[in-house]
Write an enzyme that holds these catalytic residues in place. Structure first.
Site, mmCIF file in Angstrom:
data_model
loop_
_atom_site.group_PDB
_atom_site.id
_atom_site.type_symbol
_atom_site.label_atom_id
_atom_site.label_comp_id
_atom_site.label_asym_id
_atom_site.label_seq_id
_atom_site.Cartn_x
_atom_site.Cartn_y
_atom_site.Cartn_z
ATOM 1 N N CYS A 207 1.677 40.317 -1.321
ATOM 2 C CA CYS A 207 1.544 41.663 -1.926
ATOM 3 C C CYS A 207 0.182 41.914 -2.561
ATOM 4 O O CYS A 207 -0.178 43.061 -2.813
ATOM 5 C CB CYS A 207 2.642 41.876 -2.953
ATOM 6 S SG CYS A 207 4.273 41.642 -2.265
ATOM 7 N N HIS B 268 1.081 47.204 -8.057
ATOM 8 C CA HIS B 268 1.928 46.861 -6.910
ATOM 9 C C HIS B 268 3.324 47.433 -7.163
ATOM 10 O O HIS B 268 3.864 47.319 -8.270
ATOM 11 C CB HIS B 268 1.978 45.342 -6.756
ATOM 12 C CG HIS B 268 2.970 44.877 -5.740
ATOM 13 N ND1 HIS B 268 3.078 45.448 -4.494
ATOM 14 C CD2 HIS B 268 3.910 43.894 -5.793
ATOM 15 C CE1 HIS B 268 4.043 44.851 -3.829
ATOM 16 N NE2 HIS B 268 4.567 43.909 -4.592
ATOM 17 N N ASN C 57 9.283 48.103 -1.737
ATOM 18 C CA ASN C 57 8.149 47.173 -1.788
ATOM 19 C C ASN C 57 7.641 46.937 -0.363
ATOM 20 O O ASN C 57 8.318 46.288 0.432
ATOM 21 C CB ASN C 57 8.626 45.866 -2.435
ATOM 22 C CG ASN C 57 7.524 44.817 -2.522
ATOM 23 O OD1 ASN C 57 6.465 44.963 -1.917
ATOM 24 N ND2 ASN C 57 7.788 43.761 -3.262
#
Ligand code: ACO
Length: 337
Positions: free
Chosen positions: A122, A264, A294
């Site tokens: 990520c 994020h 996500n």
């Protein structure tokens, strides 16, 4: 002459298919696993995510990356032939060999560029942006295409209700160009760190050279995501906060000087906890986890693109990108837009 780097174009792309929390709870119910729209919304802030349709080549990782790249090039007023370097951040590549960067180069016709994949999960886009910044500042590269793109649906473990609800597919891109070191609009600083000691918190056990996949492993979902969500949650809040402070300190800035915080997008509760720790009002925090879930390396660049296109991010504003990911990896980039 001393150089600096700045983002001159952004782009994003998502697959067509919307998967709601209700779709997921119905899917899990077929295997006797319970979840609900209300649980997912309350614990994560996610309402829906996008997922590529298997077999649809328009929704391969590199195809989403291509669509995002074309949008970013258009905004920057550049063509594929202007690109010197492609940095493709992904942990779900089209193929192990060749790199997704090469697939993208092929589809884009960026024949003057060299490209590589980068796996920092990520944090990937932030790692990629930092590398672009370095190459540009040393004068080796003029124009870099940085992509963060994932098809995480290919590694979702549908027997684990705590992780399968979180992830989605998508892509974000940025054109990063050379500017003068004295320019008001530039990347101010980049900050990276990884902690391999925490590898177990989020990993895919099989499918690499250490454990090539066997039919038995597939039956045990060893080629899919294994995650300790509760522990990652705590590390994420701590590190996102500390990296934000580190980036601000490096530039003798305080939190109130920030115009936009682009964290994020993993879980709204993580984002809110970080904002609270930093004493940053949520009005300055960009959030789209509710619509996309996500998407790993794609969350930061796609969120950035959305806010640039809808006019929230304005020239001259100070923007902080901040991420954590499997590895574990951490990173932040502070820039003046
Ligand atoms: N539906 C219903 N109940 C659930 C679900 C679900 N989908 N998932 C877990 N539960 C249950 C658990 O079994 C547990 O039940 P128990 O108390 O009977 O044991 C209960 O809910 C609470 O579980 P927790 O794990 O404590 O729930 P939590 O509030 O921590 O939320 C979550 C879980 C959403 C995973 C959260 O911990 C999280 O978001 N963590 C961060 C994960 C993350 O960011 N991962 C990405 C990392 S970045 C990358 O590189 C991809």
């Amino acid at each position: 002459m001393e150089y600096a780097a700045k983002i001159t174009g952004t782009g994003s792309a998502f697959p067509q298919k919307r998967v709601s929390n209700t779709d997921i709870s119905q899917k899990l119910a077929q295997s006797g696993i319970e979840t609900s729209d209300s649980w997912i919304r309350e614990r994560t802030g996610i309402a829906e995510r996008r997922m590529s349709t298997p077999g649809n080549s328009e929704e391969h990782n590199s195809s989403l990356g291509l669509a995002a790249a074309l949008n970013a090039l258009k905004m920057a007023g550049k063509t594929p032939l202007d690109i010197d370097q492609i940095i493709y951040a992904t942990c779900t590549p089209d193929t192990i060999i060749p790199s997704t960067a090469c697939w993208l180069q092929h589809k884009l016709g960026a024949v003057k560029a060299w490209g590589m994949d980068l796996n920092a999960a990520c944090s990937g886009f932030i790692y990629g942006l930092s590398i672009a910044d370095q190459f540009i500042r040393t004068g080796q590269v003029k124009t870099c295409l940085v992509i963060g793109a994932e098809v995480l649906s290919s590694i979702i473990n549908w027997e684990d209700r705590s992780s399968c609800i979180l992830f989605g597919d998508g892509a974000g891109a940025a054109i990063v160009e050379r500017t003068q070191e004295t320019s008001a609009h530039r990347i101010l600083s980049t900050h990276l760190l990884s902690d391999g000691n925490l590898w177990e918190m989020l990993h895919v056990p099989a499918g690499g050279s250490a454990q090539p996949v066997t039919p038995e492993m597939i039956l045990q979902n060893l080629n899919k995501i294994h995650m300790n969500g509760r522990e990652i949650f705590k590390v994420a809040v701590r590190t996102l906060s500390s990296f934000a402070v580190k980036a601000l300190k490096k530039n003798q800035m305080t939190v109130d000087m920030l115009d936009w915080f682009v964290p994020h997008q993993a879980n709204i509760r993580i984002i809110e906890a970080v904002a609270k720790r930093l004493n940053l009002p949520m009005e300055k925090v960009l959030v789209n986890v509710d619509r996309y879930g996500n998407t790993s390396s794609a969350t930061v660049p796609s969120m950035l693109d959305e806010a640039v296109r809808d006019g929230r991010i304005q020239k001259g504003q100070t923007v902080l990108l901040d991420a954590f990911g499997a590895g574990l990896t951490y990173g932040a980039v502070l820039m003046r837009w």
